[in-house]
Scaffold this motif. Structure first.
Motif, PDB file in Angstrom:
ATOM      1  N   ASP A 111       0.777  -1.324  -0.063  1.00 24.88           N
ATOM      2  CA  ASP A 111      -0.164  -0.052   0.058  1.00 24.88           C
ATOM      3  C   ASP A 111       0.940   1.388  -0.017  1.00 24.88           C
ATOM      4  O   ASP A 111       0.193   2.393  -0.157  1.00 24.88           O
ATOM      5  N   MET A 112       2.260   1.133   0.202  1.00 23.11           N
ATOM      6  CA  MET A 112       3.070   2.230   0.161  1.00 23.11           C
ATOM      7  C   MET A 112       3.343   2.659  -1.403  1.00 23.11           C
ATOM      8  O   MET A 112       3.858   1.904  -2.012  1.00 23.11           O
ATOM      9  N   VAL A 118       9.027  -3.393   7.969  1.00 25.57           N
ATOM     10  CA  VAL A 118       8.410  -3.082   6.401  1.00 25.57           C
ATOM     11  C   VAL A 118       7.226  -3.928   6.255  1.00 25.57           C
ATOM     12  O   VAL A 118       6.301  -3.233   5.648  1.00 25.57           O
ATOM     13  N   ARG A 119       7.246  -4.969   6.351  1.00 30.32           N
ATOM     14  CA  ARG A 119       5.789  -5.900   6.304  1.00 30.32           C
ATOM     15  C   ARG A 119       4.679  -4.757   6.975  1.00 30.32           C
ATOM     16  O   ARG A 119       3.465  -5.136   6.434  1.00 30.32           O
ATOM     17  N   GLY A 141       7.783   1.667   6.451  1.00 33.22           N
ATOM     18  CA  GLY A 141       8.423   2.401   5.380  1.00 33.22           C
ATOM     19  C   GLY A 141       9.181   1.224   4.396  1.00 33.22           C
ATOM     20  O   GLY A 141       9.009   0.165   4.409  1.00 33.22           O
ATOM     21  N   ALA A 142       9.782   2.042   3.493  1.00 37.67           N
ATOM     22  CA  ALA A 142      10.828   0.927   2.651  1.00 37.67           C
ATOM     23  C   ALA A 142      12.094   0.647   3.255  1.00 37.67           C
ATOM     24  O   ALA A 142      12.395   1.139   4.089  1.00 37.67           O
ATOM     25  N   ALA A 160       6.805 -12.401  -3.833  1.00 34.00           N
ATOM     26  CA  ALA A 160       6.039 -13.606  -4.784  1.00 34.00           C
ATOM     27  C   ALA A 160       4.230 -13.620  -4.107  1.00 34.00           C
ATOM     28  O   ALA A 160       3.647 -13.812  -5.066  1.00 34.00           O
ATOM     29  N   SER A 161       4.320 -13.495  -2.846  1.00 33.94           N
ATOM     30  CA  SER A 161       3.015 -13.381  -2.423  1.00 33.94           C
ATOM     31  C   SER A 161       2.176 -12.139  -2.258  1.00 33.94           C
ATOM     32  O   SER A 161       1.157 -12.100  -1.954  1.00 33.94           O
ATOM     33  N   GLY A 162       2.838 -11.307  -2.653  1.00 34.43           N
ATOM     34  CA  GLY A 162       2.190  -9.828  -2.750  1.00 34.43           C
ATOM     35  C   GLY A 162       2.347  -9.048  -1.200  1.00 34.43           C
ATOM     36  O   GLY A 162       1.789  -8.260  -1.182  1.00 34.43           O
ATOM     37  N   ARG A 163       2.906  -9.881  -0.537  1.00 37.55           N
ATOM     38  CA  ARG A 163       2.993  -9.263   0.948  1.00 37.55           C
ATOM     39  C   ARG A 163       3.939  -7.890   0.948  1.00 37.55           C
ATOM     40  O   ARG A 163       3.763  -7.034   1.717  1.00 37.55           O
ATOM     41  N   LEU A 164       5.143  -8.066   0.137  1.00 33.65           N
ATOM     42  CA  LEU A 164       5.830  -6.760  -0.089  1.00 33.65           C
ATOM     43  C   LEU A 164       5.969  -6.609  -1.628  1.00 33.65           C
ATOM     44  O   LEU A 164       5.759  -7.214  -2.659  1.00 33.65           O
ATOM     45  N   SER A 165       6.095  -5.212  -1.872  1.00 35.77           N
ATOM     46  CA  SER A 165       6.220  -4.845  -3.303  1.00 35.77           C
ATOM     47  C   SER A 165       7.781  -4.605  -3.421  1.00 35.77           C
ATOM     48  O   SER A 165       8.398  -3.941  -2.742  1.00 35.77           O
ATOM     49  N   HIS A 166       8.135  -5.066  -4.629  1.00 35.53           N
ATOM     50  CA  HIS A 166       9.537  -4.945  -5.143  1.00 35.53           C
ATOM     51  C   HIS A 166       9.696  -3.452  -5.962  1.00 35.53           C
ATOM     52  O   HIS A 166       9.127  -3.641  -7.127  1.00 35.53           O
TER      53      HIS A 166
END
Length: 295
Positions: free
Chosen positions: A169-170, A220-221, A225-226, A239-245
């Motif tokens: 969401d960030m 971060v999860r 922040g990043a 891969a699971s969408g829990r974090l954005s690359h």
């Protein structure tokens, strides 16, 4: 050269004094002192600086101890194996590994090794500093991008790289400052990252400082922040969408090395653990470590 005198010298050097060595070996202190003196006379070198209260290796003594100690250990192990008619992997194996690798992978590796070689007594300690293998009695150390050391040889068994990740969401960098979570005393004011489109830089505002990469990932999860984290640590979250690359950190390739004393013959225990690392990560890729962590 008298190998018995050499063995007595390494015994005294390892224990840091004649008295301690004599008590450990249950031998007369005077005998050890005499044998070391005979070795110094034969070599025409002073191996110890003898103070009133302490005993210190000279530069020549330290060089001899580093080489002779490893070779004598190999001779003892070879003789024991021949005497028993066995090449079984057994004895004590001491390993030092960095914090992150220890927290994520070392427990499982150690358990697998113990199951394969039940006669080995494996001891693993966690330390990010460059330990002195000879002085501290380690058989193998695992390090990230170690500095060159003429007394050690090693093998790269894993590669990794840093990536910039954030909660899904960030928003990606658009404004002048992006809130980030950093490690320790990282004083970077701008971050550079690359992706399929281009290389970009953006200003950062450290809102949290943490000493552990595991803590940083968890923060971060939770949306703090990043952060810049190893790909192997966050590959599953991406891969699971829990974090954005967001992108890769330019020039951030990382290599994990297994290091051991520079000698021609490796102990069977060290060779066995090196083989386990090779079998666990045959391609030495960060994706392999990520998959290993997700098992």
């Amino acid at each position: 050269m008298d190998l018995l005198a050499l063995a007595d010298f390494t015994l005294v050097a390892r224990h840091g004094g004649f008295g301690k060595a004599a008590r450990a070996a249950r031998r007369p202190k005077a005998t050890l002192s005499r044998r070391v003196g005979e070795l110094e006379a034969a070599l025409d070198l002073r191996l110890f600086e003898r103070g009133k209260r302490d005993l210190k290796l000279t530069e020549e003594g330290r060089a001899l101890f580093e080489r002779a100690g490893a070779l004598l250990t190999e001779l003892e192990e070879t003789a024991a194996a021949i005497a028993s008619g066995s090449e079984r992997v057994r004895g004590r194996l001491r390993i030092s590994a960095p914090l992150l690798f220890s927290q994520t992978a070392m427990g499982r590796l150690a358990a697998e090794f113990a199951c394969r070689y039940p006669e080995v007594r494996l001891e693993v300690t966690t330390d990010d500093r460059a330990v002195d293998m000879i002085e501290e009695g380690y058989d193998l150390v695992i390090r990230v991008d170690p500095a060159p050391d003429a007394t050690l040889v090693g093998r790269r068994f894993l590669h990794d790289r840093l990536v910039v990740v954030a909660g899904p969401d960030m928003p990606r960098p658009a404004g002048p400052i992006v809130p980030v979570v950093v490690r320790g005393s990282d004083a970077s004011q701008r971050w550079a990252m690359t992706n399929s489109e281009a290389t970009s830089t953006f200003a950062v505002d450290p809102v949290l400082r943490m000493s552990s990469l595991i803590m940083i990932r968890d923060a971060v999860r939770a949306g703090a922040g990043a952060a810049r984290l190893p790909l192997s640590l966050v590959s599953g979250d991406i891969a699971s969408g829990r974090l954005s690359h967001w992108g890769d950190v330019a020039g951030s390739d990382i290599a994990l090395w297994a290091l051991y004393p520079s000698r021609r013959l490796l102990s069977a225990r060290v060779s066995a653990f090196l083989n386990l690392l090779k079998q666990s990560f045959p391609q030495a890729a960060p994706e392999e470590l990520a998959a290993y962590l997700d098992r």
